[in-house]
Structure formats: C-alpha cells, structure tokens
Design a protein around this motif. Structure first.
Motif, PDB file in Angstrom:
ATOM      1  N   VAL A  96       0.872  -1.179   0.000  1.00 10.06           N
ATOM      2  CA  VAL A  96       0.000   0.000   0.000  1.00 10.06           C
ATOM      3  C   VAL A  96       0.906   1.225   0.000  1.00 10.06           C
ATOM      4  O   VAL A  96       1.768   1.378   0.869  1.00 10.06           O
ATOM      5  CB  VAL A  96      -0.922   0.003   1.229  1.00 10.06           C
ATOM      6  CG1 VAL A  96      -1.805   1.246   1.220  1.00 10.06           C
ATOM      7  CG2 VAL A  96      -1.781  -1.260   1.246  1.00 10.06           C
ATOM      8  N   ARG A 103       1.654   5.566  -0.687  1.00 10.79           N
ATOM      9  CA  ARG A 103       1.167   6.948  -0.701  1.00 10.79           C
ATOM     10  C   ARG A 103       2.324   7.793  -1.211  1.00 10.79           C
ATOM     11  O   ARG A 103       3.409   7.763  -0.643  1.00 10.79           O
ATOM     12  CB  ARG A 103       0.730   7.406   0.684  1.00 10.79           C
ATOM     13  CG  ARG A 103      -0.038   8.732   0.687  1.00 10.79           C
ATOM     14  CD  ARG A 103      -0.413   9.128   2.094  1.00 10.79           C
ATOM     15  NE  ARG A 103      -1.300   8.142   2.714  1.00 10.79           N
ATOM     16  CZ  ARG A 103      -1.403   7.976   4.030  1.00 10.79           C
ATOM     17  NH1 ARG A 103      -0.665   8.704   4.858  1.00 10.79           N
ATOM     18  NH2 ARG A 103      -2.235   7.065   4.524  1.00 10.79           N
ATOM     19  N   PRO A 132      -2.648   2.546   6.974  1.00 11.70           N
ATOM     20  CA  PRO A 132      -3.313   3.068   5.767  1.00 11.70           C
ATOM     21  C   PRO A 132      -4.769   3.432   6.028  1.00 11.70           C
ATOM     22  O   PRO A 132      -5.432   2.854   6.894  1.00 11.70           O
ATOM     23  CB  PRO A 132      -3.217   1.893   4.793  1.00 11.70           C
ATOM     24  CG  PRO A 132      -3.194   0.683   5.665  1.00 11.70           C
ATOM     25  CD  PRO A 132      -2.396   1.084   6.875  1.00 11.70           C
ATOM     26  N   THR A 133      -5.253   4.401   5.264  1.00  7.24           N
ATOM     27  CA  THR A 133      -6.668   4.755   5.316  1.00  7.24           C
ATOM     28  C   THR A 133      -7.443   3.847   4.368  1.00  7.24           C
ATOM     29  O   THR A 133      -6.858   3.109   3.564  1.00  7.24           O
ATOM     30  CB  THR A 133      -6.877   6.216   4.889  1.00  7.24           C
ATOM     31  OG1 THR A 133      -6.536   6.345   3.488  1.00  7.24           O
ATOM     32  CG2 THR A 133      -6.006   7.162   5.705  1.00  7.24           C
ATOM     33  N   ASP A 179      -6.456   4.596   0.860  1.00  7.08           N
ATOM     34  CA  ASP A 179      -5.173   3.998   0.494  1.00  7.08           C
ATOM     35  C   ASP A 179      -5.358   2.537   0.099  1.00  7.08           C
ATOM     36  O   ASP A 179      -4.780   2.066  -0.893  1.00  7.08           O
ATOM     37  CB  ASP A 179      -4.186   4.077   1.661  1.00  7.08           C
ATOM     38  CG  ASP A 179      -3.812   5.495   2.049  1.00  7.08           C
ATOM     39  OD1 ASP A 179      -3.720   6.347   1.152  1.00  7.08           O
ATOM     40  OD2 ASP A 179      -3.608   5.743   3.258  1.00  7.08           O
ATOM     41  N   THR A 224      -7.187   2.186  -3.290  1.00  9.68           N
ATOM     42  CA  THR A 224      -6.282   2.528  -4.393  1.00  9.68           C
ATOM     43  C   THR A 224      -5.305   1.391  -4.664  1.00  9.68           C
ATOM     44  O   THR A 224      -5.065   1.013  -5.813  1.00  9.68           O
ATOM     45  CB  THR A 224      -5.515   3.817  -4.069  1.00  9.68           C
ATOM     46  OG1 THR A 224      -6.438   4.891  -3.880  1.00  9.68           O
ATOM     47  CG2 THR A 224      -4.558   4.179  -5.197  1.00  9.68           C
ATOM     48  N   ALA A 225      -4.748   0.820  -3.598  1.00  6.66           N
ATOM     49  CA  ALA A 225      -3.790  -0.271  -3.759  1.00  6.66           C
ATOM     50  C   ALA A 225      -4.439  -1.496  -4.396  1.00  6.66           C
ATOM     51  O   ALA A 225      -3.833  -2.172  -5.229  1.00  6.66           O
ATOM     52  CB  ALA A 225      -3.190  -0.639  -2.407  1.00  6.66           C
ATOM     53  N   ASP A 247      -6.492   6.036  -9.235  1.00  8.05           N
ATOM     54  CA  ASP A 247      -6.799   4.653  -8.884  1.00  8.05           C
ATOM     55  C   ASP A 247      -6.365   3.666  -9.947  1.00  8.05           C
ATOM     56  O   ASP A 247      -6.832   2.535  -9.971  1.00  8.05           O
ATOM     57  CB  ASP A 247      -8.303   4.489  -8.616  1.00  8.05           C
ATOM     58  CG  ASP A 247      -9.147   4.945  -9.807  1.00  8.05           C
ATOM     59  OD1 ASP A 247     -10.363   5.041  -9.647  1.00  8.05           O
ATOM     60  OD2 ASP A 247      -8.590   5.196 -10.885  1.00  8.05           O
TER      61      ASP A 247
END
Length: 237
Positions: free
Chosen positions: A85, A87, A95-96, A99, A102-103, A151
């Motif tokens: 993950v 950023r 991570p949020t 995050d 997106t990963a 993304d």
C-alpha cells in the motif's frame, strides 16, 4: 494461457494512461473493461485477511507495513499479485480506507499485466510487440482517463528504466510471501493451541507446495506454527 497472452499483450494501452508524479498510471476501469470485452467470464478476487476486528482486505507485515493481494481468473488461468500500500509512491503504515482501495485497484491492473495487458509498458517499450493489431476500443470518456492517476496501476514511465518489472517477478514468490504474512497474522490472533493445530492441518497441502519450491520459506512458516504453539502452551495469550 498462450492465446490470452497473445490477445491482451497486443492491445495498445497508451491512450488510456496518464503521467503523474513521474509515473505512468493505467486506468483500472478501462483495463478491466477491455478484459471483459474479450473474456466475459473473467473474474477477480480481492483477498481478505484476519485482523483484530475481523476480516480486512489487507495484511500487515512484521514492520507494520500494509500489503494487498488480488487474484484474476481468465478462462481457468489464474494470476495472483501482491502489492504494498503506497502513498506518494512510498510504502506506508496505518493506511486509510482510500489507500487500501487505491492499492487494490493498482494490484488488479498489475495482475492483468501478467496476462499481457499493458505488459510492454513494464518492459520499457512504447508500443505493443511485433506491431500487433490494436484490439483496444476508444472509450471516448475523458473523465475516466482523468481518474487513472488516482486509482490506476502505477508503472514505470517509458523514458526511464523500470524499477520493478513483471518479467523479473515470479508469481509463486508473491504467493509464498503473502501466505507467510497471512499465517503470521492468523497465528498472532490465535488464543488456543487447538486453533494452531487446526490451522496447521488445514494448511498442510499449501505448505507442502511451498516446501517443494522454496524449502527455506517453508521452514520459516513451520517455525511460525512452532512459536505460536510454544507461546500458547506457556499461557502467553
């Protein structure tokens, strides 16, 4: 697999990428759409891992960094990828949810590259090999392309040497590492020796597979079970 690779590796993805912060992003929405156009039965699976509050779509390594894992199935052929993950292109801790999401989308596109779609970008080429016919379609949606940077999959820019190319990766290595981290997480959550024994019996076939190709990795996984058994036997829950 050969026919899948031939079809997807010949598709020109250049019109569906965007350069951002020195990296080239490929839109996950477009990538998955083109795969479904050619293989309607294609499926993907976002793996879940045990966490302190139940299942979660990421795992945590011994240093606190997060990883996600995605498996894609096309015509009974599977590819599994694991991705840290990130950023701002750096691995992160704590991570949020954004995050993680997106990963997962980036990992999906990385899996598709292992089937051939966009693979030539990882290989530092500008166009598909052998002047293959462009099988892609123009979505005509500028908004979709504009979202690719947030993304889509991050791949090395075509004017710089790739830092991490699928050619150099062995899918088994990714799977074995993900399995190790999964066992580590689940054994940490165990509260009774019987749970350790039960998990060991369930995972014996997979452990045998890993042992056949990576004995040292298998030895470390076996040690996880031994350590967990000792910890719980001594009452250290």
């Amino acid at each position: 697999m050969d026919s899948i690779w031939k079809t997807l590796s010949g598709i020109n993805v250049n019109e569906h990428t965007e350069l951002k912060q020195g990296m080239t992003y490929l839109s996950w929405a477009w990538a998955w759409g083109i795969v479904k156009d050619h293989y309607p039965n294609a499926k993907f699976h976002k793996h879940q891992f045990d966490g302190p509050n139940g299942k979660r779509p990421y795992m945590i390594d011994e240093h606190g960094f997060a990883f996600v894992m995605v498996t894609v199935n096309i015509d009974k052929e599977e590819q599994t990828e694991i991705l840290p993950v990130l950023r701002v292109n750096k691995p992160i801790q704590n991570p949020t949810s954004f995050d993680i999401n997106t990963a997962l989308q980036r990992c999906l596109v990385k899996c598709l590259a292992m089937f051939g779609l966009g693979h030539y970008i990882y290989a530092n080429e500008d166009l598909p090999p052998d002047n293959s016919e462009d099988l892609s379609h123009d979505s005509g949606n500028d908004t979709q392309r504009g979202q690719a940077g947030s993304d889509g999959e991050v791949v090395p820019p075509t004017d710089a040497p790739p830092s991490d190319t699928p050619k150099e990766q062995n899918p088994d290595d990714n799977y074995d590492r993900a399995f190790f981290l999964d066992m580590q997480s689940r054994l940490r959550q165990a509260r009774h020796v019987s749970k350790v024994h039960q998990l060991f019996q369930e995972m014996k076939p997979k452990l045998s597979e890993i042992k056949s190709r990576q004995p040292e990795r298998a030895k470390k996984i076996y040690q996880l079970f031994l350590d967990a058994e000792e910890r719980l036997s001594n009452g250290n829950v």
